[in-house]
Design an enzyme around this catalytic site. Structure first.
Site, PDB file in Angstrom:
ATOM      1  N   CYS A  91      -8.985  14.994  17.665  1.00 50.08           N
ATOM      2  CA  CYS A  91      -8.449  14.954  19.031  1.00 50.08           C
ATOM      3  C   CYS A  91      -9.257  13.998  19.899  1.00 50.08           C
ATOM      4  O   CYS A  91     -10.278  14.390  20.485  1.00 50.08           O
ATOM      5  CB  CYS A  91      -8.466  16.350  19.648  1.00 50.08           C
ATOM      6  N   THR A 147      -7.364  10.577  21.238  1.00 46.75           N
ATOM      7  CA  THR A 147      -6.373   9.844  22.039  1.00 46.75           C
ATOM      8  C   THR A 147      -5.785  10.724  23.138  1.00 46.75           C
ATOM      9  O   THR A 147      -5.549  11.921  22.947  1.00 46.75           O
ATOM     10  CB  THR A 147      -5.243   9.336  21.135  1.00 46.75           C
ATOM     11  N   GLU A 148      -5.535  10.094  24.300  1.00 42.77           N
ATOM     12  CA  GLU A 148      -4.944  10.803  25.440  1.00 42.77           C
ATOM     13  C   GLU A 148      -3.696  10.076  25.917  1.00 42.77           C
ATOM     14  O   GLU A 148      -3.450   8.925  25.515  1.00 42.77           O
ATOM     15  CB  GLU A 148      -5.977  10.928  26.565  1.00 42.77           C
ATOM     16  N   SER A 153      -6.574   2.819  22.646  1.00 44.73           N
ATOM     17  CA  SER A 153      -7.641   1.923  22.211  1.00 44.73           C
ATOM     18  C   SER A 153      -8.855   1.989  23.139  1.00 44.73           C
ATOM     19  O   SER A 153      -9.994   1.845  22.699  1.00 44.73           O
ATOM     20  CB  SER A 153      -7.126   0.480  22.151  1.00 44.73           C
ATOM     21  N   ARG A 187     -11.272   4.096   7.911  1.00 47.34           N
ATOM     22  CA  ARG A 187     -10.403   2.915   7.957  1.00 47.34           C
ATOM     23  C   ARG A 187     -10.092   2.325   6.585  1.00 47.34           C
ATOM     24  O   ARG A 187      -8.967   1.867   6.357  1.00 47.34           O
ATOM     25  CB  ARG A 187     -10.998   1.858   8.897  1.00 47.34           C
ATOM     26  N   ARG A 196     -23.663  -0.358   6.613  1.00 46.29           N
ATOM     27  CA  ARG A 196     -22.642  -0.300   7.657  1.00 46.29           C
ATOM     28  C   ARG A 196     -21.481  -1.201   7.255  1.00 46.29           C
ATOM     29  O   ARG A 196     -21.681  -2.380   6.957  1.00 46.29           O
ATOM     30  CB  ARG A 196     -23.226  -0.752   8.996  1.00 46.29           C
ATOM     31  N   GLU A 203      -5.456   4.522  14.241  1.00 45.51           N
ATOM     32  CA  GLU A 203      -6.852   4.299  13.837  1.00 45.51           C
ATOM     33  C   GLU A 203      -7.338   2.894  14.180  1.00 45.51           C
ATOM     34  O   GLU A 203      -8.065   2.259  13.424  1.00 45.51           O
ATOM     35  CB  GLU A 203      -7.068   4.618  12.356  1.00 45.51           C
TER      36      GLU A 203
END
Length: 423
Positions: A161, A163-164, A169, A281, A349, A401
């Site tokens: 949870c 995104t709003e 982005s 990803r 990374r 994503e």
């Protein structure tokens, strides 16, 4: 189905031994053998077994039912339960917490095969990994045992949870607030476009805890049970594609979360949430590769069967070149996906390669599906044929994503930073 969960567990547990055996085998090779680069494009026997098992599962359970779930929008619980029994879900949970502990390359192998059958069903299945990733990265042992352990006890779902309604982005634009009151945090706000939001047992939640500070110190990450008072779930959204996946809004009204449910340090949630994307990803890119491969296969088969002007379609240069370009993009996307996963498996990374893979695979999947519809002609625009669904399903790979534009932004920033260090 003739498979057993135990078989998959044994295959997974032998992967490390397979890697060790490969090292020994290389030492035993004749000195005349050319091993100049150290690069190896072959999967281990165990990984091939995993791939074939997932392919058979997809062929028997996903492909025959994909159209039904696309038409009805029903959540594919029957398929999810079978996949869970086989060990095809939650496969990234570490072994020390009871999971298979598959590395990222292996998760990508499984995801691509599932996506070949239906990316909506695939998304429903692998979205757990996005919610689990922050917990794996930043959770303490008690949190991991409680919430990751729960995923291994029965086929349940979880959701990420972040995104709003007014911020996707731009994560720094999050308005959901968490206020510390004693040994609890009180949360108010709304999340939107949450995959598995309506079927989740628990949520990873990112909330603002400093109204005006910078992103690096203004957000806190939480894990919260779905049945916590004050949480309400909106209707299932009817999307263009991937309709087997559940997407909904989640609202938090005076939701009290105990301090023990904070993931990592208060104020450091942004890093936790973004770190999860580096882990997930490559798997999203693998899903796009699976869809692209399906589009290529369907278009090639149709071009070999359909005739026009007395010739098979594949004999026309316009069609054959289109198929060749689809193959070029699919293969390139797969290699980038594996590179992004491999970098993470080496403990490095992988942000740069993960973004390269996500952007390339997402764009390639969309183009492959669009070109497949073109190869089919009028039939491709009809729901009786599979490629129109592929085209609808593909679009979201350029959005969720991290949009394709955000991936390019990430890539260009890393390029600039790298060059400035060398100048």
């Amino acid at each position: 189905m003739a498979f057993a969960r135990a078989t998959f567990l044994r295959a997974a547990s032998s992967l490390n031994r397979g890697n060790a055996a490969a090292k020994i085998a290389r030492k035993c090779l004749s000195s005349s053998t050319k091993l100049l680069s150290g690069i190896n494009f072959e999967l281990t026997p165990e990984q091939n077994e995993m791939k074939e098992m997932t392919r058979k599962f997809t062929k028997e359970y996903i492909i025959p039912n994909a159209a039904h779930y696309d038409r009805t929008g029903e959540y594919p619980w029957d398929i999810i339960k079978k996949a869970w029994e086989l060990g095809l879900m939650n496969s990234g949970i570490p072994k020390e917490f009871g999971g298979l502990g598959l590395n990222m390359i292996e998760e990508c192998i499984v995801t691509e095969e599932l996506a070949y059958g239906c990316t909506g069903i695939m998304t429903a299945m692998v979205a757990n990994g996005l919610a689990e990733a922050p917990l794996i990265l930043a959770g303490n042992d008690a949190q991991k045992n409680k919430y990751l352990g729960r995923m291994l006890e029965e086929p349940i779902m979880c959701a990420y949870c972040v995104t709003e309604p007014d911020c996707g982005s731009d994560v720094n634009g999050i308005k959901t607030m968490a206020v510390k009151k004693g040994d609890k945090w009180v949360v108010n706000g709304s999340k939107m476009w949450i995959t598995n939001g309506g079927v989740a047992n628990w949520y990873f939640l990112l909330a603002r805890t400093d109204a005006k500070g910078p992103a690096g110190s203004s957000f806190t990450a939480f894990v919260v049970d779905r049945d916590t008072p004050g949480i309400s779930v909106g209707k299932k959204e009817w999307n263009m594609g991937q309709r087997a996946s559940n997407t909904s809004g989640v609202t938090f009204e005076d939701v009290e979360i105990p301090n023990e449910n904070v993931l990592g340090e208060p104020g450091k949630g942004f890093k936790v949430a973004m770190g999860a994307f580096d882990k997930t990803r490559p798997a999203v890119a693998a899903g796009a590769v699976g869809l692209g491969q399906r589009a290529l296969d369907e278009a090639t088969k149709y071009a070999l069967e359909r005739k026009a002007f007395g010739k098979h379609l594949i004999e026309f240069e316009g069609v054959s070149f289109m198929l060749a370009e689809m193959a070029m993009n699919v293969e390139s996307s797969r290699l980038l996906t594996y590179r992004g996963a491999w970098e993470a498996d080496q403990g490095r990374r992988n942000t740069y390669y993960a973004s390269l893979a996500k952007a390339m695979a997402g764009d390639s999947a969309m183009k492959a599906a669009t070109d497949a519809v073109q190869v089919f002609g009028g039939a491709g625009y009809n729901q009786e044929y599979p490629v129109e669904k592929l085209m609808r399903d593909a679009k979201i790979f350029q959005i969720y994503e991290g949009t394709s534009q955000i991936q390019r932004l990430v890539i260009s920033r890393i390029l600039a930073e790298s060059m400035m260090q060398r100048m």
